[in-house]
Design a protein around this motif. Structure first.
Motif, short mmCIF file in Angstrom:
data_model
loop_
_atom_site.label_atom_id
_atom_site.label_comp_id
_atom_site.label_asym_id
_atom_site.label_seq_id
_atom_site.Cartn_x
_atom_site.Cartn_y
_atom_site.Cartn_z
N LYS A 127 51.45 5.28 -35.90
CA LYS A 127 50.53 4.15 -35.77
C LYS A 127 50.47 3.61 -34.33
CE LYS A 127 49.23 3.56 -40.14
NZ LYS A 127 47.84 3.64 -40.61
N GLY A 128 51.62 3.45 -33.70
CA GLY A 128 51.65 2.90 -32.35
C GLY A 128 50.93 3.80 -31.36
N ALA A 129 51.20 5.09 -31.45
CA ALA A 129 50.56 6.04 -30.54
C ALA A 129 49.06 6.10 -30.78
CB ALA A 129 51.19 7.42 -30.72
N ALA A 130 48.66 6.05 -32.05
CA ALA A 130 47.23 6.09 -32.38
C ALA A 130 46.52 4.85 -31.84
CB ALA A 130 47.05 6.18 -33.89
N ARG A 131 47.16 3.71 -31.94
CA ARG A 131 46.57 2.46 -31.44
C ARG A 131 46.31 2.57 -29.93
NH1 ARG A 131 50.61 -0.60 -32.57
NH2 ARG A 131 49.96 -0.98 -34.73
N ALA A 132 47.31 3.02 -29.21
CA ALA A 132 47.16 3.15 -27.76
C ALA A 132 46.11 4.21 -27.41
CB ALA A 132 48.51 3.52 -27.12
N ALA A 133 46.09 5.30 -28.16
CA ALA A 133 45.12 6.36 -27.91
C ALA A 133 43.69 5.88 -28.17
CB ALA A 133 45.44 7.57 -28.78
N ASP A 175 49.63 -6.16 -34.46
CA ASP A 175 49.58 -5.36 -33.24
C ASP A 175 48.19 -4.80 -33.00
OD1 ASP A 175 52.26 -5.79 -32.65
OD2 ASP A 175 52.94 -4.00 -33.71
N ASP A 176 47.48 -4.47 -34.08
CA ASP A 176 46.09 -4.01 -33.95
C ASP A 176 45.23 -5.10 -33.33
OD1 ASP A 176 46.71 -1.59 -35.07
OD2 ASP A 176 45.69 -1.95 -36.98
N VAL A 177 45.38 -6.31 -33.82
CA VAL A 177 44.59 -7.43 -33.29
C VAL A 177 44.83 -7.60 -31.80
CG1 VAL A 177 44.34 -9.94 -33.32
CG2 VAL A 177 44.43 -8.67 -35.48
N GLU A 178 46.09 -7.58 -31.42
CA GLU A 178 46.44 -7.78 -30.01
C GLU A 178 45.84 -6.69 -29.12
OE1 GLU A 178 50.39 -8.35 -27.17
OE2 GLU A 178 50.61 -8.24 -29.34
N ALA A 179 45.88 -5.45 -29.61
CA ALA A 179 45.40 -4.33 -28.80
C ALA A 179 43.88 -4.22 -28.79
CB ALA A 179 46.01 -3.03 -29.32
#
Length: 268
Positions: A47-53, A80-84
């Protein structure tokens, strides 16, 4: 992006934000909108990597509208999605499993961007009319809806007809866009064609897709055909006002308005 522009999107291609090869390929595809998926298509550990990608991919540009599908508001990844994503270049965010208008209003306020709300639970269908005014559009999430309704495997679309029609009605009443769910048969071209034809006949603006091979069919079927364009042009030329006969049918002003709307869509 506004509703009028969104309604011109015939094909919404969902692809995993965790798949860099798929992202690069998508830049050259003819889909009208790319949806970078950080929800169902991504493993929890990715999830974290996908968000950044997803954020990086949007910044790189696609030459077409691009959206990001967030994780659900009740998930551990939503904050974290909201923030990004609120500062990303995505024109639209997709909110899965929308079930109440308050949930959608809160989500839109947090991300500061317009939302496409996915109607994919029984509660979402029942509240679709209240949800739609707070969005740019609705997306029928047919796979999750089938699961939520506890339909048997292979039940097909028949048990979903009421839900699909309710979703279209809610969107049209709110004057927002509306998109049909995905077709899972990747090698069944005839089945995809039939479902696109059916979806357009229900009033959907376009279709959600899960593979590049589905793009051409969706784009073709959700576009006015040459025959439709020619008929619309003849109807407008023949109309003189009020109820009258045209090629064996009765027409009136509303039919002229429909013909003009079809030609505007074809030009755009």
């Amino acid at each position: 992006m506004d509703v009028a522009s969104l309604q011109l999107c015939r094909s919404l291609l969902f692809l995993p934000a965790s798949n860099p090869r798929a992202i690069e390929k998508a830049r050259g595809l003819d889909a009208d909108m790319i949806v970078l998926d950080c929800e169902d298509a991504v493993k929890p550990e990715d999830k974290g990597a996908a968000r950044a990608a997803a954020v990086a991919a949007v910044a790189g540009g696609f030459g077409k509208p691009v959206a990001i599908r967030m994780n659900t508001t009740t998930s551990q990844w939503f904050a974290d999605d909201v923030e990004a994503f609120r500062t990303s270049g995505a024109e639209v965010l997709v909110l899965p499993k929308a079930e109440t208008p308050q949930q959608v209003q809160d989500g839109a306020m947090l991300v500061g961007k317009p939302l496409l709300a996915m109607i994919e639970t029984a509660s979402g269908v029942l509240n679709a009319a209240a949800i739609a005014p707070h969005t740019l559009g609705l997306v029928a999430g047919t796979n999750d809806l089938s699961a939520d309704l506890e339909l048997p495997a292979g039940a097909g679309r028949a048990p979903l007809m009421h839900s699909l029609q309710v979703t279209v009605l809610a969107a049209r009443a709110a004057r927002v866009a509306v998109f049909d769910g995905v077709y899972n048969g990747l090698e069944d071209e005839e089945g995809l064609i039939a479902q696109c034809v059916e979806g357009r006949s229900f009033g959907f603006d376009g279709k959600s897709l899960i593979h590049p091979s589905q793009i051409e069919i969706a784009n073709r079927i959700f576009s006015p055909s040459e025959a439709e364009i020619e008929t619309a042009e003849r109807l407008i030329a023949a109309a003189t006002g009020g109820a009258e006969r045209f090629e064996g049918k009765m027409i009136e002003t509303l039919h002229v308005d429909q013909a003009r709307a079809l030609l505007r869509k074809a030009r755009r």
